[in-house]
Motif scaffolding. Structure first.
Motif, PDB file in Angstrom:
ATOM      1  N   SER A 113       1.195  -1.228  -0.513  1.00 55.48           N
ATOM      2  CA  SER A 113       0.131  -0.180   0.405  1.00 55.48           C
ATOM      3  C   SER A 113       0.432   1.046  -0.113  1.00 55.48           C
ATOM      4  CB  SER A 113      -0.571  -0.211   1.212  1.00 55.48           C
ATOM      5  OG  SER A 113      -1.826   0.652   0.582  1.00 55.48           O
ATOM      6  N   LEU A 114       0.681   2.037  -0.807  1.00 58.06           N
ATOM      7  CA  LEU A 114       1.655   3.570  -1.255  1.00 58.06           C
ATOM      8  C   LEU A 114       0.941   4.738   0.213  1.00 58.06           C
ATOM      9  CD1 LEU A 114       2.032   3.110  -4.609  1.00 58.06           C
ATOM     10  CD2 LEU A 114       3.925   2.246  -2.678  1.00 58.06           C
ATOM     11  N   ASN A 158      -2.700   2.004  -4.543  1.00 55.39           N
ATOM     12  CA  ASN A 158      -2.050   3.271  -4.599  1.00 55.39           C
ATOM     13  C   ASN A 158      -3.751   4.341  -3.928  1.00 55.39           C
ATOM     14  OD1 ASN A 158      -0.996   5.201  -4.795  1.00 55.39           O
ATOM     15  ND2 ASN A 158      -0.736   5.427  -6.872  1.00 55.39           N
ATOM     16  N   SER A 200      -2.341   7.199  -3.228  1.00 53.81           N
ATOM     17  CA  SER A 200      -1.477   8.898  -2.941  1.00 53.81           C
ATOM     18  C   SER A 200      -1.451   9.192  -3.615  1.00 53.81           C
ATOM     19  CB  SER A 200       0.303   8.466  -2.147  1.00 53.81           C
ATOM     20  OG  SER A 200      -0.137   7.963  -0.939  1.00 53.81           O
ATOM     21  N   ILE A 256       2.944   5.008  -9.730  1.00 56.50           N
ATOM     22  CA  ILE A 256       2.873   3.675 -10.293  1.00 56.50           C
ATOM     23  C   ILE A 256       3.672   3.993 -11.470  1.00 56.50           C
ATOM     24  CG2 ILE A 256       1.298   1.565 -10.871  1.00 56.50           C
ATOM     25  CD1 ILE A 256      -0.161   1.787  -8.235  1.00 56.50           C
TER      26      ILE A 256
END
Ligand code: NAI
Length: 326
Positions: free
Chosen positions: A198-199, A227, A229, A234
């Motif tokens: 998880s970003l 994601n 964020s 990515i």
């Protein structure tokens, strides 16, 4: 009386900002996004208020300075869409560093639960009186490893929630946070060991495409990538290839690298020209939400309150810890 041009205004923004209106500051709400084509709207205003998909590049900064605009109040935490170098010494930039880390952390776990237990399919099936369980099997989160990239306010809140699920929590962050409840590891170790990644870091020049074909290569087969964020963390083409090959088990995307002209808008009557996004949305193991992780009542209220405080501080010449380019 000072005037603020408020760009990319949605009805929910207007409602929350009107709750914090004050006599000395007049806000003029505009639906347009702030970019080189629309910046002239800000002529004769003292400041502008902008959001995540406004393009505040050097041209926009030049024009704002020419119009006498002295400050940009970002009503968000991230400011990767602002050319800080161009603004240095010319226009002050403020932001809302925290409004509700819970909102984003809770959305993240929501995405994981939906993708893992296939709730999107179950919802459609039972509405059609199809009560079969075929194809809906998930896995226990308990005992699985979640790798968190970025352990700031949101990453730590997400780690707390994941801990409640009994997950093993590892993270990579160049800055260690004493609030973090898991174990720090090297980035490659995180890629190799995580069942879910998880970003939660800001987008910078250094970490653009931190999820790439090379990093995907190092990951476990079936890994979930979430994601919430910023999209450009990515390389989306590599992500799509990873999903097609089966290397990536599922992806939850609240942000997308080409979201600017799409997210926050109703495009339901239009043909989307972004084939990559269309193909991702069509994949059964991909969930795309349109940058809604922050979108709770509490977060909107906090954004409006802090943004108005930032504007007041600017107009009164008071120092503010929310100023970015001091
Ligand atoms: P924060 O500033 O509290 O924490 C960010 C953390 O990321 C820091 O600990 C920092 O050291 C770390 N970091 C920086 N570069 C890194 C890298 N290359 N690798 C790993 N860690 C790195 O920020 P906060 O409030 O937790 O927000 C995180 C991000 O979430 C924001 O920058 C923004 O992009 C995104 N966000 C998304 C929202 C949404 O609605 N989807 C809403 C709010 C924020």
């Amino acid at each position: 009386m000072k005037t603020v041009a408020f760009f990319d205004a949605k009805p929910y923004d207007i409602e929350s900002f009107k709750r914090y209106s004050c006599e000395d500051i007049k806000i003029r709400f505009f639906e347009n996004k702030l970019n080189s084509d629309t910046v002239s709207i800000a002529a004769c205003c003292d400041a502008v208020c902008a959001f995540v998909n406004d393009s505040i590049n050097a041209d926009v900064i030049d024009a704002l300075e020419k119009y006498g605009v002295g400050a940009i109040a970002m009503r968000c935490a991230g400011y990767n869409n602002v050319d800080l170098k161009a603004a240095q010494g010319r226009i002050k930039i403020f932001r809302v560093p925290a409004y509700s880390p819970y909102s984003v952390a809770e959305h993240t776990i929501g995405m994981i639960l939906l993708l893992n237990r296939k709730l999107h399919k179950a919802y459609i099936r039972t509405r059609d009186h199809n009560f079969s369980l075929e194809g809906l099997m998930g896995f226990d989160l308990n005992g699985k490893t979640v790798g968190i990239i970025g352990t700031g306010k949101i990453g730590c809140r997400f780690a707390d929630i994941a801990k409640g699920f009994g997950m093993n929590i590892i993270a990579y962050d160049p800055n260690k946070n004493p609030d973090f409840c898991g174990e720090y590891v090297k980035l490659n170790t995180l890629f190799e060991q995580s069942d879910i990644i998880s970003l939660h870091c800001p987008l910078t020049k250094e970490n653009r495409n931190i999820i790439s074909s090379e990093s995907i290569e190092k990951m476990k087969k079936g890994v979930f990538i979430i994601n919430t964020s910023r999209g450009q963390l990515i390389d989306t083409q590599s992500l799509a290839e990873g999903i097609k090959s089966g290397k990536i088990g599922a992806a939850g995307l609240d942000v997308y690298e080409e979201e600017t002209s799409l997210f926050f808008e109703d495009m339901s009557d239009e043909v989307i020209h972004d084939d990559l996004l269309s193909s991702l949305i069509a994949m059964p193991n991909v969930l795309v939400t349109s940058h809604q992780a922050f979108f709770t009542r509490e977060a909107l209220d906090s954004i409006a309150r802090t943004t108005m405080e930032n504007l007041k501080n600017y107009f009164e010449g008071t120092d503010s810890e929310n100023e970015i380019n001091t």
